[in-house]
Design an enzyme around this catalytic site. Structure first.
Site, mmCIF file in Angstrom:
data_model
loop_
_atom_site.group_PDB
_atom_site.id
_atom_site.type_symbol
_atom_site.label_atom_id
_atom_site.label_comp_id
_atom_site.label_asym_id
_atom_site.label_seq_id
_atom_site.Cartn_x
_atom_site.Cartn_y
_atom_site.Cartn_z
ATOM 1 N N ASP B 319 12.100 -117.871 70.917
ATOM 2 C CA ASP B 319 10.857 -117.417 70.311
ATOM 3 C C ASP B 319 10.865 -117.447 68.786
ATOM 4 O OD1 ASP B 319 9.323 -117.046 72.589
ATOM 5 O OD2 ASP B 319 9.982 -114.989 72.887
ATOM 6 N N GLY B 324 8.406 -118.968 66.044
ATOM 7 C CA GLY B 324 8.271 -118.175 64.815
ATOM 8 C C GLY B 324 7.972 -116.731 65.162
ATOM 9 N N ASN B 406 2.452 -114.333 75.743
ATOM 10 C CA ASN B 406 2.220 -113.267 76.723
ATOM 11 C C ASN B 406 2.970 -111.981 76.396
ATOM 12 O OD1 ASN B 406 4.379 -115.151 77.352
ATOM 13 N ND2 ASN B 406 4.764 -113.957 79.197
ATOM 14 N N TYR B 407 4.175 -112.114 75.802
ATOM 15 C CA TYR B 407 5.019 -110.937 75.572
ATOM 16 C C TYR B 407 4.801 -110.317 74.203
ATOM 17 C CZ TYR B 407 8.202 -109.981 79.372
ATOM 18 O OH TYR B 407 8.735 -109.549 80.545
ATOM 19 N N TYR B 409 6.862 -107.897 71.529
ATOM 20 C CA TYR B 409 8.141 -107.274 71.187
ATOM 21 C C TYR B 409 7.915 -106.309 70.026
ATOM 22 C CZ TYR B 409 10.337 -111.193 73.678
ATOM 23 O OH TYR B 409 10.720 -112.105 74.621
ATOM 24 N N HIS B 464 15.679 -111.520 78.405
ATOM 25 C CA HIS B 464 15.346 -111.532 76.980
ATOM 26 C C HIS B 464 16.640 -111.256 76.224
ATOM 27 C CE1 HIS B 464 10.970 -110.933 77.797
ATOM 28 N NE2 HIS B 464 11.438 -110.291 78.856
ATOM 29 N N ASP B 614 33.605 -111.391 53.208
ATOM 30 C CA ASP B 614 32.204 -111.033 53.452
ATOM 31 C C ASP B 614 31.861 -111.492 54.871
ATOM 32 O OD1 ASP B 614 29.569 -110.340 53.263
ATOM 33 O OD2 ASP B 614 29.034 -111.916 51.820
#
Lengths: 673, 673
Positions: B319, B324, B406-407, B409, B464, B614
Site C-alpha cells: 500500500d 502511496g 476499501n481499507y 488504517y 496486513h 547509527d
C-alpha cells in the site's frame, strides 16, 4: 498448640424484616454482595451460636455463597425482582481444637461444610504480626547494628509459601523489615539479611535470623509524595476534563449497570475484587438481549520473584488466595484514578471480629471518550462522490485497583458498543528491592538476580500472572471451545495460476480439557468460544474470540519447583474446564501452604468432556518484569490485557445502524476556581 | 510502445525571493515537507527545462529529498533557524523513450539520478483506468449477461504484482468491477469472474477475461451511510467532549510540535504519510533535551490475500510503495476522527500535472485524557498513615488515516510524559469480498478461502503487515541492539534453600545484522536499543525497549512464493540495519513489479556490522485477518501496535517530580445547540 480450622455455612432468608428492614427492592439481585447489614447479621448469628463461646473465633472470610447457576439464570429470566431471595453466606472462621464443643447451641442456620486448613489471614493479624519485631530483642539488636532507629522501622508480612515441608504445619508468615523515617517509600530501604518467622495463631516470633548486614539504601530520591518533591520539576501538562452535556449514559440500579447495549452486574468480593456477572448485550436487529458472560473476575495473581537467596526464595505470592485481591483494594481517587465523569461504588468486607468494614470508592464506572473512531471509511472510488462516514467510539469502563502491599494493579473491564469486552490490567506502584553493597554496575561480577536501580538497591526480577475466570455463556449455556488454526497450503501446479501458497483455516473443536490447554502464539490460531446450538442466518456458529493484547508470557520455573507446582496452570495461557461451581480459584480454595493438588491443572487432569457443555475459560495475562531505572522509586504504568470480541455473534456490524451522535456544538465552559 | 522512466533530482535554494517571498521563518526546518509554492516551483523548473517539451511528462512523485543526516543534526543543534537552507526535491517523472532528448535546455538545477522503472502511478491514471471498462464492448456484454446496469458499475484498480514474469514488462494494472447503484458500498457487490488488464502508459485494456458468472450480492444491508440507515437502530450513547479550561498544552510552530517534555517534527509525505522526526524528550533532572527518534514512519504495508483463484491470486498489495500511504490519506473529520480538542494540519502532494494539491486535515494533534493514571500507589503499611498518590495520565496523539481503497488504517503516534512513544495501527473500513453462489455455509464443501458473511458474499482471508521505519538515536547517534534473553536456571542443591529454579537475564548485543532478525515471542526476551557510549550514574546503558502490543504475527506464505519474495522481510517482526540514507522503503524504492532484490531482507544479506553505529530498527505489526460477520458491511476497529519505552534512559521515573496537576474544580458548562 495446634489449631483446627472450621468452615461455616450460613443460610438465611433475605428480606427477613429483622435483617434488612429497608433494603431497596432494586438491589435484590441474587448475586449482590453481602451488605453491611447482612455481614452484621452473620456475625450476630454466629456469635449467638455454639461457636460464639470460642475466644479464638475470628472471621477470616465472609462473602456471598453464590446461588446455584440455574437458580440465578431462572431469576434473571423471570425478571420478578421483588421476589424473596434465599441468600447464603460463605464464612471461613477458624476455631482452635477444643473450642465450641457445645453443640446444643448450634444454630439451625449454620452448617459446617468440612474441616479444612483455611489459611486465610486477616488484616488485623497482619498488622499485629508486623509490630512484633519492634519488641523482639534480637531484632532490636539487629536494628542497632545497622544504626537504624526503631521508630523508623516498618515491617511487612510475606507469605512463606510451601517448599516441600511434610504435614500441614502451622499458620506461619515471614516478616521483612524496612526503614521509613524520612520517606514514605520504605520498600526502597530494606534491612536486608534479616528474616523473621511468625506463628500467626500464637502471634509470636518462632524463627529469627540476621544472616548478613548490608547497607540500607538512602532515603534520598525515594519519596513519591507530591509534597516531598523539590525542583527541578518535570514539565507540566494542561488539565482536561470530559464534559457530558446531555448527562451520563449509564444507570446504576443497585449493582446492575445498564449502558448503551450492555447490561451487567457488578459486585465486590474480598478475594476476587471486582466481579462482573450476567453480562448481556442487546441485539437491536433481533430485538433481544443476548448472554455473553455469566461471571468474570480475577481468580488469582501469582507473583514469583527470581532470587534464590534465603530472604528471597519464598517470595512467590498468590495475591488473591493468600492476601485477598479485593481486601487490598484501594479507595479510588476522583479526577486521577478515574476521570471527572466517573461514578463510584463502595464495597464491604468483614473485619476479624465480623463487623462490616466499608471500602469507599472501591469501583468506579465511567464513559470513555478516547478520541478514537469506532469505525470509519472514506470512499473515493465512486466518480464525482466523496463519502466519509465516521462514528465516534464511546465505551464504558469499570475499574478496581488492588494495591497488594507494594504493587498496585489497575484492573479494568471496558464494554464496547461493538459487543467487545476489553479487559486490561496495568501494573504500577513499587518494586521489591534487595539491599546490596553495590553502588555501581562495574562492581557486579556475579548474577545479582535483578537490576541496580540506585545505590545499594537491586530490583529483583519477577513475574506477574493474572489469571481470569471467564464463565462465558455465549448466547446460552452450552458452548464449545474452538481453535481456528492457520496453516500454509500449496497451490497445485496444475491450477494455472502462478501463486504458490496461501494460508487457510482449520477449525478444531476441543472435545476434552486436554485439547484446550493453549500456549498462545505457539501456532498461529484464533481462539473462539462458540455456541454450537445457535447459528447465524448464514450458518456460522455464534461466538466470541479471545484476543491477547500483548506478547504471551508463560512461567519459566521448572516443573519440579514448589511454587511452580502450586501454580502449575501457569505454563499455558488458556485452559478450558466444564463449569463446576466449586472450581472458582485457579490456585485452589486454600492457597496458603497449598501443594498444587487443588488447582486448575489438577482439576483439569481428569480431562473431562468440554464440547457443547457449560464451559469456563481461564486466561492468564502475564508479565516478565526486568526492572529498569524508570521503575525507581515508583513505576509508571505497564499494561496488558485481552479482548473478548464478538465473532459471528451478530449478523453484521452492530454499529452500522447507529443514528449519528456526532457532537457538532461545543459546550461553553467556565472554570470557577 | 515501451516506455523509459527517468528519475529527476531537483536542487534549489530555499528562500529564493522568487520562489517563496513570504515563507515564514519558523517553518524553515530542513525536514519540512515541500510547500505548495515549492511544488509549483518544481513544476515550473521542470516544464521550463528540456523535459517540458515531452507530451508524456507526468509527475509520479514529488517530495522532499531529505537532507543528509549530519546536516540536519547540525542544523537542529545550532538552532539558527533563520539560516538559508539548501532544499532539494526528489521527483519521479517518467518519460517515454525518445522524449526530451533536447539536452540544450537541461536546467542547471535538474540532475538525472539514474534511469529506473518507477512504477509509481498517479491518482489521475487510476481514475482514467477505472473508467475504461464502461466503453469496452466485451465488458458491456459481461454486464448485460449479469443484468447489471452500466450506470451502476464502479471499477477499481488493483496492482498486478510480480509472478515470475521475465523482463520488466509494461506498467500494468488489473481492474475488478463492482455494482454500486443503491449502495455506496460497492466493494460488497463484486462482479466476480471478470478480470481486466490495463496498460497504464497506453491507457487501454490489453487483457480481458469473463471466466465465470456468479450472482452479484444484493445491496440490502451493505450501505453504511447514516442517512441510509433504517430502524431498528443500535442503542445510542451520550455525547462527551474534552474541555481544557487552561487551553491546549501543545504548540505547533510550523511543523515542529512542542508539548510537555516532547519536541518533534511532523511532516507529510505522499508515500509514507505521517513522518515523525527529531523526537527528543526533555530530561528535567539533567536540564537537557535528549534525542530519541531521528525519523519514524510507515515504510510499507503489505496485504496479501489468500485465495489462489484467477481473480484473486495477484491481490498482494504494497500500500505504501504501490499506492502511496500518504497520497491516499483521508481528510480527518473533527469530533469523530479526532476529538473536539484536536488541531489539524494540511498536507500537499503534486498532481500528475505537477500542480500542488492540498490534503486538508491530513493530520490531527490532540491531548488525550484517557481517564487512566500515569502512576499510583496506596500505602497502608505505615502504621496510622494512609498514603495515596495518583497522577493523571495525559498524552499527546498525532494521527493520520490512510484509506487505501476499501481499507482504512488509523495510524497513531502517542507521546507520553513518561518518555514512552506508543505507536498504534487500527484497521477499519471494508473487506474485499468474493462473489459466490453460496447462500448458506451448509452448501460449502470445499475450501472457499474465506468466510461467508452474507448471501453470495465470501470475505477472503488475508494479512496486513505494517512495517515501521524507526531510526532511533537514543541519546546520540551510535546505538546497539540488545536482546535480553530470559533463561531458566537451577538452584544448586548445595544452596541450602528449597527453591529449585528461577529465571535470569542474558544480554546479547547484536554485532551483525543477522544477530538482529527477531521473531518476537519465539524465545522470552526483551528487545532494547541502547547507547553503549552513555551510562546512567549506576552504570546502566541508556536505552529504550520495543514492546509489542499484540501477539506477534509473521507471514505464512512459502518462501518461494512471489509475493513472499517481494516481502521477504515479513517472516521476522524485527530487523536492524546500519543507517543508510537510501534504505527507506522496506519493500524497495520501486515496488510495483519488484522482485525482492531491493528490499530490507536483500540489503540485510550483506550482514553489516550494527554494533555501536547509527542503526535503524524495522518493526512489523501484523494481522492475520479471518473475517467474521461483524466485519460486514464495514468492520469495527481492530487495533495493534507497539511501545518504545525508556529503559534506563532516565535516572529514575521522570513523572515523580511532577507538581500535582490535579483538577479539583469542574468547569461549568452550558451546551448551546
Amino acid at each position: 498448640m495446634s489449631s483446627q480450622l472450621w468452615l461455616l455455612f450460613l443460610s438465611f432468608l433475605l428480606f427477613h424484616p429483622l435483617l434488612h428492614p429497608c433494603l431497596p427492592l432494586s438491589s435484590a439481585h441474587p448475586l449482590d454482595p453481602l451488605t453491611a447489614a447482612e455481614i452484621s447479621t452473620i456475625r450476630r448469628v454466629i456469635q449467638s451460636s455454639h461457636l460464639g463461646a470460642s475466644k479464638s473465633l475470628a472471621f477470616h472470610y465472609v462473602g456471598l455463597d453464590e446461588p446455584d447457576k440455574p437458580d440465578v439464570l431462572a431469576w434473571a429470566q423471570s425478571g420478578t425482582r421483588g421476589r424473596r431471595q434465599r441468600r447464603r453466606a460463605f464464612v471461613v472462621a477458624p476455631l482452635r481444637r477444643g473450642d465450641a464443643r457445645d453443640r446444643r447451641r448450634r444454630h439451625r442456620r449454620l452448617r459446617r461444610l468440612r474441616p479444612g486448613l483455611s489459611r486465610f489471614r486477616t488484616l488485623e493479624e497482619l498488622e499485629a504480626a508486623a509490630a512484633l519485631p519492634l519488641n523482639y530483642t534480637p531484632f532490636v539488636e539487629s536494628a542497632r547494628r545497622r544504626g537504624v532507629a526503631l521508630s523508623d522501622v516498618v515491617c511487612s508480612t510475606f507469605t512463606a509459601g510451601w517448599f516441600g515441608e511434610a504435614g500441614r504445619g502451622r499458620r506461619r508468615l515471614k516478616l521483612l523489615c524496612f526503614v521509613a523515617g524520612e520517606t514514605a517509600n520504605f520498600y526502597m530501604r530494606p534491612m536486608e539479611g534479616i528474616t523473621v518467622v511468625v506463628d500467626l495463631d500464637e502471634m509470636r516470633i518462632i524463627g529469627y535470623r540476621d544472616r548478613v548486614v548490608v547497607p540500607v539504601p538512602k532515603a534520598e530520591g525515594t519519596d513519591y509524595r507530591a509534597a516531598k518533591q523539590r525542583p527541578p520539576f518535570a514539565p507540566e501538562t494542561k488539565p482536561g476534563v470530559v464534559v457530558q452535556p446531555a448527562g451520563k449514559g449509564f444507570r446504576i440500579d443497585g449493582h446492575v449497570i445498564r449502558w448503551s447495549n450492555w447490561d451487567f452486574h457488578l459486585s465486590y468480593d474480598a478475594r476476587a475484587g471486582l466481579v462482573v456477572s450476567l453480562a448481556s448485550v442487546y441485539d437491536a436487529e433481533k430485538g433481544a438481549r443476548r448472554r455473553v458472560l455469566y461471571r468474570g473476575y480475577v481468580s488469582e495473581v501469582f507473583v514469583p520473584y527470581m532470587d534464590p537467596a534465603e530472604e528471597w526464595y519464598f517470595r512467590t505470592f498468590f495475591d488473591a488466595g493468600e492476601y485477598g485481591f479485593g481486601l487490598w483494594a484501594s479507595p479510588l481517587e476522583p479526577m486521577t484514578d478515574c476521570p471527572a465523569n466517573a461514578e463510584f461504588m463502595d464495597g464491604y468486607y468483614a473485619a476479624q471480629d465480623g463487623e462490616p468494614v466499608k471500602l469507599p470508592n472501591v469501583f468506579c464506572v465511567f464513559e470513555r471518550y478516547s478520541g478514537d473512531a469506532a469505525w470509519r471509511h472514506t470512499e473515493l472510488g465512486i466518480p464525482k462522490q466523496m463519502i466519509s462516514e465516521v462514528r465516534q467510539e464511546v465505551s464504558l469502563v469499570v475499574r478496581m485497583v488492588g494495591a497488594l502491599g507494594n504493587y498496585d494493579y489497575v484492573t479494568d473491564w471496558e464494554f464496547k458498543t461493538s459487543g467487545s469486552i476489553k479487559v486490561g490490567v496495568s501494573l504500577t506502584g513499587i518494586l521489591e528491592v534487595k539491599g546490596t553493597p553495590y553502588t555501581h554496575t562495574d562492581q557486579i561480577t556475579t548474577d545479582v538476580h535483578g537490576s541496580l536501580l540506585a545505590e545499594n538497591t537491586i530490583a529483583v526480577y519477577h513475574d506477574h500472572f493474572v489469571t481470569y475466570y471467564l464463565d462465558l455463556d455465549i448466547d446460552g449455556l452450552n458452548n464449545t471451545f474452538i481453535k481456528s488454526k492457520l496453516k500454509t497450503a500449496r497451490v497445485a501446479d496444475s491450477s494455472g495460476v502462478p501463486r504458490r501458497s496461501y494460508w487457510t483455516v482449520t477449525r478444531e473443536a476441543a472435545n476434552m480439557e486436554a485439547d484446550a490447554h493453549v500456549e498462545i502464539g505457539s501456532v498461529p490460531a484464533e481462539l473462539l468460544v462458540v455456541n454450537p446450538n445457535k447459528k447465524t442466518k448464514m450458518g456460522n456458529h455464534v461466538g466470541y474470540r479471545l484476543i491477547a493484547n500483548g506478547v504471551p508470557v508463560a512461567s519459566l520455573l521448572s516443573d519440579d519447583d514448589y511454587p511452580q507446582m502450586r501454580a502449575s496452570y501457569g505454563k499455558k495461557q488458556v485452559w478450558v474446564t466444564p463449569y463446576n461451581k466449586s472450581e472458582k480459584w485457579a490456585a485452589g480454595l486454600y492457597v496458603d501452604n497449598s501443594r498444587g493438588d487443588d488447582n486448575l491443572a489438577a482439576w483439569s487432569q481428569r480431562n473431562r468432556a468440554i464440547k457443547n457443555v457449560d464451559i469456563v475459560v481461564w486466561h492468564t495475562v502475564g508479565f516478565h518484569h526486568i526492572p529498569y531505572q524508570e521503575d525507581f522509586p515508583l513505576m509508571p504504568m505497564l499494561s496488558s490485557g485481552f479482548e473478548l470480541r464478538p465473532s459471528n455473534f451478530f449478523e453484521s456490524n452492530p454499529l452500522i445502524r447507529l443514528r449519528s451522535t456526532k457532537q457538532t456544538h461545543l459546550p461553553n465552559c467556565t472554570l470557577i476556581v
